[in-house]
Design a protein around this motif. Structure first.
Motif, mmCIF file in Angstrom:
data_model
loop_
_atom_site.group_PDB
_atom_site.id
_atom_site.type_symbol
_atom_site.label_atom_id
_atom_site.label_comp_id
_atom_site.label_asym_id
_atom_site.label_seq_id
_atom_site.Cartn_x
_atom_site.Cartn_y
_atom_site.Cartn_z
ATOM 1 N N LEU A 101 1.031 -31.377 -34.062
ATOM 2 C CA LEU A 101 2.417 -31.691 -33.723
ATOM 3 C C LEU A 101 2.822 -32.969 -34.451
ATOM 4 O O LEU A 101 2.009 -33.881 -34.610
ATOM 5 N N THR A 102 4.053 -33.051 -34.868
ATOM 6 C CA THR A 102 4.697 -34.210 -35.518
ATOM 7 C C THR A 102 4.243 -34.443 -36.953
ATOM 8 O O THR A 102 4.852 -35.246 -37.649
ATOM 9 N N TYR A 139 8.067 -26.594 -39.807
ATOM 10 C CA TYR A 139 7.756 -27.997 -40.106
ATOM 11 C C TYR A 139 8.228 -28.423 -41.496
ATOM 12 O O TYR A 139 8.270 -27.630 -42.435
ATOM 13 N N ALA A 188 -3.137 -29.769 -32.118
ATOM 14 C CA ALA A 188 -2.549 -28.442 -31.893
ATOM 15 C C ALA A 188 -2.955 -27.475 -32.988
ATOM 16 O O ALA A 188 -3.113 -26.272 -32.747
ATOM 17 N N GLU A 227 8.159 -34.686 -22.584
ATOM 18 C CA GLU A 227 8.276 -33.702 -23.662
ATOM 19 C C GLU A 227 8.977 -32.423 -23.236
ATOM 20 O O GLU A 227 9.851 -31.915 -23.951
ATOM 21 N N TYR A 236 14.079 -28.616 -31.622
ATOM 22 C CA TYR A 236 13.188 -29.363 -32.523
ATOM 23 C C TYR A 236 13.249 -30.851 -32.173
ATOM 24 O O TYR A 236 13.825 -31.647 -32.901
ATOM 25 N N PHE A 239 8.651 -35.247 -30.949
ATOM 26 C CA PHE A 239 7.588 -35.332 -29.956
ATOM 27 C C PHE A 239 7.125 -36.786 -29.818
ATOM 28 O O PHE A 239 6.900 -37.463 -30.818
ATOM 29 N N THR A 270 9.139 -31.336 -34.002
ATOM 30 C CA THR A 270 8.199 -30.325 -33.524
ATOM 31 C C THR A 270 8.943 -29.157 -32.879
ATOM 32 O O THR A 270 9.843 -29.383 -32.067
ATOM 33 N N GLU A 274 6.267 -24.562 -29.529
ATOM 34 C CA GLU A 274 4.883 -25.031 -29.632
ATOM 35 C C GLU A 274 4.566 -25.986 -28.491
ATOM 36 O O GLU A 274 3.480 -25.933 -27.903
ATOM 37 N N ILE A 275 5.512 -26.858 -28.188
ATOM 38 C CA ILE A 275 5.323 -27.809 -27.080
ATOM 39 C C ILE A 275 5.170 -27.074 -25.758
ATOM 40 O O ILE A 275 4.287 -27.384 -24.945
#
Length: 363
Positions: A101-102, A139, A188, A227, A236, A239, A270, A274-275
């Motif tokens: 992530l990020t 991304y 992740a 989050e 988006y 994060f 992110t 996904e989060i």
């Protein structure tokens, strides 16, 4: 179908011409001149230079077409870079990478003291295999030299969808002549790599970094109180919300402060999906099916994934007779970016070299 080797060379030549017009902002240890608190999407971030070949490593821009599992019939482009040994032609072994992530494709070849901290270049030089660093689905920053992958609706980009997209890339690598494909992930990206390896049984080795199946209490609270609420208004989000919070989760005082500052402008937004989907860690259900060599790098001071989970994780790889867990004291979640990062990456290269049956050298 991925590009042919000859097309890759043409893409590299064209990209090099374009890259020469881009000013160099961060290279060989020089920290960025951009504001340290620059947030994802800052238009000035295009001042970075793209990764370049050197005497040991040939770097080629590369694209792959994938579909999003939650959008049947969709087609999206993943963009990144292929790192190959300069002295090995027709390499048929590749280590495919999934970032956290990020972060992004840049994670594996950060534009800061590359001789010390580049994961991709060290592995290529020391192991003699190729390394594939892609921005995962959703991304990257538009018009950025590190290239941006396509961005679907962020709520559709789940852990499962990312593992499936990675699987599609692996299939295309096989079709393009790669006989040996390994996976390396961070955070992740480790979850998604482990899920792919167990679910699709399509790789020859698995390397996991900054990851266990036991989240810390602090990180669990961060997800629940900060989050998840952010994802309710933005598909988006940034994060962690700010660089100070992010740094506190990723680094200890064993990290070079100049390196930490140099990474700030590279941070990516992110996907909300996904989060929202990473909490259950679905890879735990398929880890017992993984029957290839496994290496896990544990940061003992990790503020995200608790090192206490390592013994439990080690025991879950029931089908593999080659499981290695390396623990490193004093470092945080950004495993390879602490001052002993070069030694850790060398450990990875040595592990690969010791397993020629899984990931043979191209030299």
């Amino acid at each position: 179908m991925s590009p042919s080797r000859s097309r890759l060379r043409l893409m590299a030549a064209a990209f090099t011409v374009c890259a020469t017009a881009i000013p160099l902002a961060v290279f060989a240890g020089t920290a960025s001149a951009l504001p340290e608190d620059a947030l994802p999407g800052d238009p000035s971030l295009s001042d970075y230079s793209a990764p370049e070949s050197d005497e040991d490593v040939t770097v080629t821009p590369i694209d792959f077409q994938v579909s999003n599992q939650l959008e049947p019939g969709s087609s999206y482009t993943l963009r990144g870079f292929l790192y190959e040994p300069a002295d090995a032609k027709g390499c048929t072994t590749v280590l495919q990478a999934n970032h956290a992530l990020t972060t992004g494709a840049w994670y594996w070849d950060i534009p800061f003291e590359q001789d010390r901290y580049s994961i991709a270049r060290t592995i290529v030089k020391e192991s003699g295999i190729s390394f594939l660093a892609l921005n995962k689905l959703g991304y990257g920053q538009p018009d950025h030299p590190y290239r941006s992958s396509d961005r679907p609706n962020g709520y559709t980009v789940t852990v499962e969808a990312l593992a499936d997209a990675s699987h599609q890339v692996t299939q295309q690598l096989r079709e393009d002549g790669y006989e040996h494909v390994g996976l390396i992930g961070h955070s992740a990206g480790s979850e998604e790599s482990e899920l792919q390896a167990g679910l699709y049984q399509d790789v020859d080795a698995l390397i996991l970094s900054g990851f266990t199946h036991l989240a810390t209490e602090r990180f669990t609270a961060q997800i629940a109180t900060q989050e998840v609420p952010r994802t309710l208004t933005d598909d988006y989000p940034f994060f962690f919300g700010d660089h100070e919070t992010r740094d506190s989760f990723l680094f200890t005082d064993l990290a070079d402060p100049e390196l930490v500052k140099a990474l700030h402008p590279l941070v990516n937004e992110t996907p909300a999906g996904e989060i929202l989907s990473i909490g259950p860690q679905p890879s735990r259900a398929v880890a017992p099916l993984i029957d290839v060599p496994v290496l896990t790098l544990i940061a003992e001071a990790d503020e995200i994934f608790n090192a206490a989970g390592a013994p439990i994780d080690e025991a879950t790889f029931l089908s593999s007779d080659d499981v290695t867990f390396n623990s490193y004291p004093g470092i945080g979640h950004g495993v390879e970016f602490h001052r002993n990062g070069p030694e850790i990456t060398q450990d990875v290269a040595d592990w690969i070299t010791a397993r020629p049956g899984a990931l043979p050298s191209c030299r």
